[in-house]
Design a protein around this motif. Structure first.
Motif, PDB file in Angstrom:
ATOM      1  N   THR A  62       0.832  -1.203   0.000  1.00  0.00           N
ATOM      2  CA  THR A  62       0.000   0.000   0.000  1.00  0.00           C
ATOM      3  C   THR A  62       0.869   1.257   0.000  1.00  0.00           C
ATOM      4  N   ARG A  63       1.868   1.285   0.869  1.00  0.00           N
ATOM      5  CA  ARG A  63       2.790   2.438   0.888  1.00  0.00           C
ATOM      6  C   ARG A  63       3.507   2.584  -0.453  1.00  0.00           C
ATOM      7  N   ALA A  64       3.995   1.452  -0.965  1.00  0.00           N
ATOM      8  CA  ALA A  64       4.721   1.496  -2.243  1.00  0.00           C
ATOM      9  C   ALA A  64       3.818   1.968  -3.376  1.00  0.00           C
ATOM     10  N   HIS A  65       2.533   1.608  -3.302  1.00  0.00           N
ATOM     11  CA  HIS A  65       1.586   2.041  -4.330  1.00  0.00           C
ATOM     12  C   HIS A  65       1.476   3.560  -4.372  1.00  0.00           C
ATOM     13  N   PHE A  66       1.348   4.193  -3.214  1.00  0.00           N
ATOM     14  CA  PHE A  66       1.235   5.652  -3.190  1.00  0.00           C
ATOM     15  C   PHE A  66       2.527   6.311  -3.693  1.00  0.00           C
ATOM     16  N   ILE A  67       3.660   5.698  -3.407  1.00  0.00           N
ATOM     17  CA  ILE A  67       4.924   6.226  -3.909  1.00  0.00           C
ATOM     18  C   ILE A  67       4.974   6.143  -5.435  1.00  0.00           C
ATOM     19  N   LYS A  68       4.587   4.982  -5.990  1.00  0.00           N
ATOM     20  CA  LYS A  68       4.615   4.810  -7.448  1.00  0.00           C
ATOM     21  C   LYS A  68       3.657   5.775  -8.135  1.00  0.00           C
ATOM     22  N   LEU A  69       2.479   6.001  -7.548  1.00  0.00           N
ATOM     23  CA  LEU A  69       1.540   6.950  -8.140  1.00  0.00           C
ATOM     24  C   LEU A  69       2.141   8.348  -8.212  1.00  0.00           C
ATOM     25  N   MET A  70       2.786   8.781  -7.136  1.00  0.00           N
ATOM     26  CA  MET A  70       3.366  10.125  -7.127  1.00  0.00           C
ATOM     27  C   MET A  70       4.562  10.206  -8.068  1.00  0.00           C
ATOM     28  N   GLN A  71       5.354   9.155  -8.145  1.00  0.00           N
ATOM     29  CA  GLN A  71       6.475   9.165  -9.081  1.00  0.00           C
ATOM     30  C   GLN A  71       5.982   9.262 -10.525  1.00  0.00           C
ATOM     31  N   ALA A  72       4.942   8.500 -10.833  1.00  0.00           N
ATOM     32  CA  ALA A  72       4.380   8.578 -12.186  1.00  0.00           C
ATOM     33  C   ALA A  72       3.795   9.960 -12.462  1.00  0.00           C
ATOM     34  N   LEU A  73       3.199  10.573 -11.443  1.00  0.00           N
ATOM     35  CA  LEU A  73       2.629  11.912 -11.612  1.00  0.00           C
ATOM     36  C   LEU A  73       3.725  12.936 -11.928  1.00  0.00           C
ATOM     37  N   LEU A  74       4.824  12.918 -11.174  1.00  0.00           N
ATOM     38  CA  LEU A  74       5.894  13.885 -11.419  1.00  0.00           C
ATOM     39  C   LEU A  74       6.695  13.544 -12.676  1.00  0.00           C
ATOM     40  N   ASP A  75       6.716  12.278 -13.069  1.00  0.00           N
ATOM     41  CA  ASP A  75       7.370  11.921 -14.327  1.00  0.00           C
ATOM     42  C   ASP A  75       6.706  12.601 -15.523  1.00  0.00           C
ATOM     43  N   ARG A  76       5.460  12.991 -15.374  1.00  0.00           N
ATOM     44  CA  ARG A  76       4.793  13.682 -16.472  1.00  0.00           C
ATOM     45  C   ARG A  76       5.478  15.010 -16.788  1.00  0.00           C
ATOM     46  N   ALA A  77       6.265  15.530 -15.858  1.00  0.00           N
ATOM     47  CA  ALA A  77       7.004  16.768 -16.131  1.00  0.00           C
ATOM     48  C   ALA A  77       7.935  16.576 -17.329  1.00  0.00           C
ATOM     49  N   TRP A  78       8.751  15.535 -17.302  1.00  0.00           N
ATOM     50  CA  TRP A  78       9.671  15.337 -18.433  1.00  0.00           C
ATOM     51  C   TRP A  78       8.988  14.651 -19.616  1.00  0.00           C
ATOM     52  N   LEU A  79       7.904  13.897 -19.366  1.00  0.00           N
ATOM     53  CA  LEU A  79       7.162  13.315 -20.485  1.00  0.00           C
ATOM     54  C   LEU A  79       6.510  14.401 -21.336  1.00  0.00           C
ATOM     55  N   TRP A  80       5.996  15.445 -20.692  1.00  0.00           N
ATOM     56  CA  TRP A  80       5.255  16.481 -21.405  1.00  0.00           C
ATOM     57  C   TRP A  80       6.081  17.720 -21.706  1.00  0.00           C
ATOM     58  N   TYR A  81       7.118  18.000 -20.915  1.00  0.00           N
ATOM     59  CA  TYR A  81       7.882  19.235 -21.091  1.00  0.00           C
ATOM     60  C   TYR A  81       9.372  18.992 -21.329  1.00  0.00           C
ATOM     61  N   GLY A  82       9.788  17.742 -21.289  1.00  0.00           N
ATOM     62  CA  GLY A  82      11.176  17.423 -21.593  1.00  0.00           C
ATOM     63  C   GLY A  82      11.383  17.296 -23.096  1.00  0.00           C
ATOM     64  N   SER A  83      12.612  17.044 -23.479  1.00  0.00           N
ATOM     65  CA  SER A  83      12.932  16.924 -24.898  1.00  0.00           C
ATOM     66  C   SER A  83      12.493  15.559 -25.436  1.00  0.00           C
ATOM     67  N   ALA A  84      12.316  15.493 -26.749  1.00  0.00           N
ATOM     68  CA  ALA A  84      11.973  14.231 -27.391  1.00  0.00           C
ATOM     69  C   ALA A  84      13.070  13.199 -27.174  1.00  0.00           C
ATOM     70  N   ASP A  85      14.326  13.624 -27.167  1.00  0.00           N
ATOM     71  CA  ASP A  85      15.436  12.698 -26.931  1.00  0.00           C
ATOM     72  C   ASP A  85      15.365  12.100 -25.537  1.00  0.00           C
ATOM     73  N   THR A  86      14.992  12.916 -24.556  1.00  0.00           N
ATOM     74  CA  THR A  86      14.855  12.415 -23.181  1.00  0.00           C
ATOM     75  C   THR A  86      13.788  11.334 -23.110  1.00  0.00           C
ATOM     76  N   VAL A  87      12.640  11.583 -23.727  1.00  0.00           N
ATOM     77  CA  VAL A  87      11.555  10.602 -23.705  1.00  0.00           C
ATOM     78  C   VAL A  87      11.981   9.314 -24.409  1.00  0.00           C
ATOM     79  N   ARG A  88      12.619   9.427 -25.554  1.00  0.00           N
ATOM     80  CA  ARG A  88      13.050   8.230 -26.287  1.00  0.00           C
ATOM     81  C   ARG A  88      14.067   7.420 -25.484  1.00  0.00           C
ATOM     82  N   ARG A  89      14.969   8.116 -24.818  1.00  0.00           N
ATOM     83  CA  ARG A  89      15.999   7.427 -24.041  1.00  0.00           C
ATOM     84  C   ARG A  89      15.415   6.738 -22.808  1.00  0.00           C
ATOM     85  N   ARG A  90      14.455   7.383 -22.172  1.00  0.00           N
ATOM     86  CA  ARG A  90      13.906   6.848 -20.930  1.00  0.00           C
ATOM     87  C   ARG A  90      12.734   5.897 -21.152  1.00  0.00           C
TER      88      ARG A  90
END
Length: 286
Positions: A62-90
Motif C-alpha cells: 500500500t505504501r509502495a503504491h502511493f509512492i509509485k503513483l506520485m512518481q508517475a505523476l511527477l514523471d509527467r514533467a519530463w514526459l510532457w515538457y522534456g525533450s523528445a530525446d529524453t523521452v526516447r531514451r527513458r
C-alpha cells in the motif's frame, strides 16, 4: 494558476530522474499518510489480489503504491515538457512488430503507473492514436493534462459521450484505439465477471469494438524502471470480436490480473474497482 503549474513542471523536467523520483517518493509517503479513504480501498483490493500475504506485506504494498503513483505523476514533467530525446531514451518500446497500420487495432492498456509514458512513447514512435478523454474535475489540471498528452504526437481525443462511430472509423483508417477498460463505470455497458475471485462490473468495450471494427487487440504494458519505463507491445489477440461478450471479458480480466500482479504496487489499487455490485453481491468496501 495554469502558467505557474506549467512553469513548475518545466523546472522539474530538468531534474535528474533519481532526484525527481526521490522527491516524488516523499510526496507519495505524505499522500499515504493523509489519504485515508484511498488507503483503505488500496488495502482491500490488495488483500483480494494477494490472499496469502501477511498484514505487514499488504501495508508495504500500500505504501509502495502511493509512492509509485506520485512518481508517475511527477514523471509527467519530463514526459510532457522534456525533450523528445529524453523521452526516447527513458521510454524504450519493444514489440512494435505486433502492431500494423494495415489492420484495425485496439491497444489494451491496463491501469499501471506508466500508462501516460506508454502513450507518449508510442506517439513519438509515429503511431497515430485515438482515445477517449475524461475531463478532470479541476479545470487547470484538466487543461494541463489534455495539452500535455497532445504534445506527444498525432493524438485524437474524443469525449466519452461522443459514441464509438468515429473511433471505429479511425481504427479502420489505421489509428489504434487506446483502451483502458479496467475501471468501474457502473452497470451500463458492463457485465459482472470475476476479477481476483470477486465479480466486478467489467466494461464490454473490448469485444464490442472488436466486433464492430473487425479489430485485433494488442496489449500495451508499461513498467517503471530506475531509468524511466520499459514499454512493450504483446502479441495480438485474434478474433476477440467473434467471442461471446462475457467470455471475452473474462479473458481480459484474467490478463489484467496477471499484469496487475506483475506490476505489484504500480497497478491502480486505490481505484474502487468493486464499487458497483451485482444484485445479491455484498459490498466490498464496507
Amino acid at each position: 494558476m495554469k502558467g505557474l503549474v506549467e512553469g513548475l513542471l518545466r523546472l522539474l523536467a530538468w531534474l535528474p530522474l533519481p532526484v525527481l523520483r526521490a522527491i516524488a517518493a516523499a510526496g507519495g509517503l505524505l499522500g499515504y499518510a493523509l489519504a485515508r479513504p484511498r488507503r483503505r480501498v488500496a488495502r482491500t483490493n490488495l488483500r483480494l489480489a494477494y490472499p496469502h500475504a501477511s498484514p505487514n506485506e499488504i501495508e508495504r504494498l500500500t505504501r509502495a503504491h502511493f509512492i509509485k503513483l506520485m512518481q508517475a505523476l511527477l514523471d509527467r514533467a519530463w514526459l510532457w515538457y522534456g525533450s523528445a530525446d529524453t523521452v526516447r531514451r527513458r521510454c524504450p518500446v519493444r514489440g512494435m512488430e505486433h502492431w500494423s497500420r494495415e489492420r484495425p487495432t485496439i491497444l489494451l492498456v491496463p491501469h499501471l503507473a506508466g500508462l501516460d509514458a506508454a502513450l507518449t512513447a508510442l506517439l513519438q514512435q509515429g503511431v497515430p492514436i485515438t482515445g477517449f478523454y475524461q475531463k478532470q474535475t479541476n479545470p487547470v489540471f484538466d487543461a494541463i493534462v489534455f495539452e500535455g498528452r497532445m504534445r506527444g504526437g498525432d493524438l485524437r481525443a474524443y469525449s466519452r459521450d461522443a459514441g464509438v462511430r468515429r473511433v471505429i472509423a479511425d481504427m479502420k483508417d489505421g489509428r489504434p484505439f487506446y483502451c483502458l477498460p479496467d475501471m468501474d463505470f457502473g452497470p451500463k455497458d458492463s457485465v459482472y465477471v470475476p476479477l481476483f475471485g470477486v465479480r466486478a462490473a467489467t466494461l464490454t468495450v473490448l469485444p464490442k469494438l472488436g466486433r464492430l471494427g473487425g479489430a485485433v487487440v494488442v496489449p500495451l504494458i508499461a513498467r517503471m524502471t530506475p531509468t524511466g519505463y520499459d514499454i512493450r507491445l504483446e502479441p495480438a489477440w485474434e478474433g476477440i470480436g467473434d467471442m461471446d461478450v462475457e467470455a471475452a471479458c473474462i479473458q481480459m480480466n484474467q490478463a489484467i490480473e496477471r499484469w496487475a500482479l506483475e506490476g505489484g504496487p504500480e497497478y491502480l489499487w486505490s481505484h474502487r474497482r468493486y464499487k458497483s455490485r451485482a444484485p445479491g453481491d455484498p459490498p466490498v468496501y464496507a
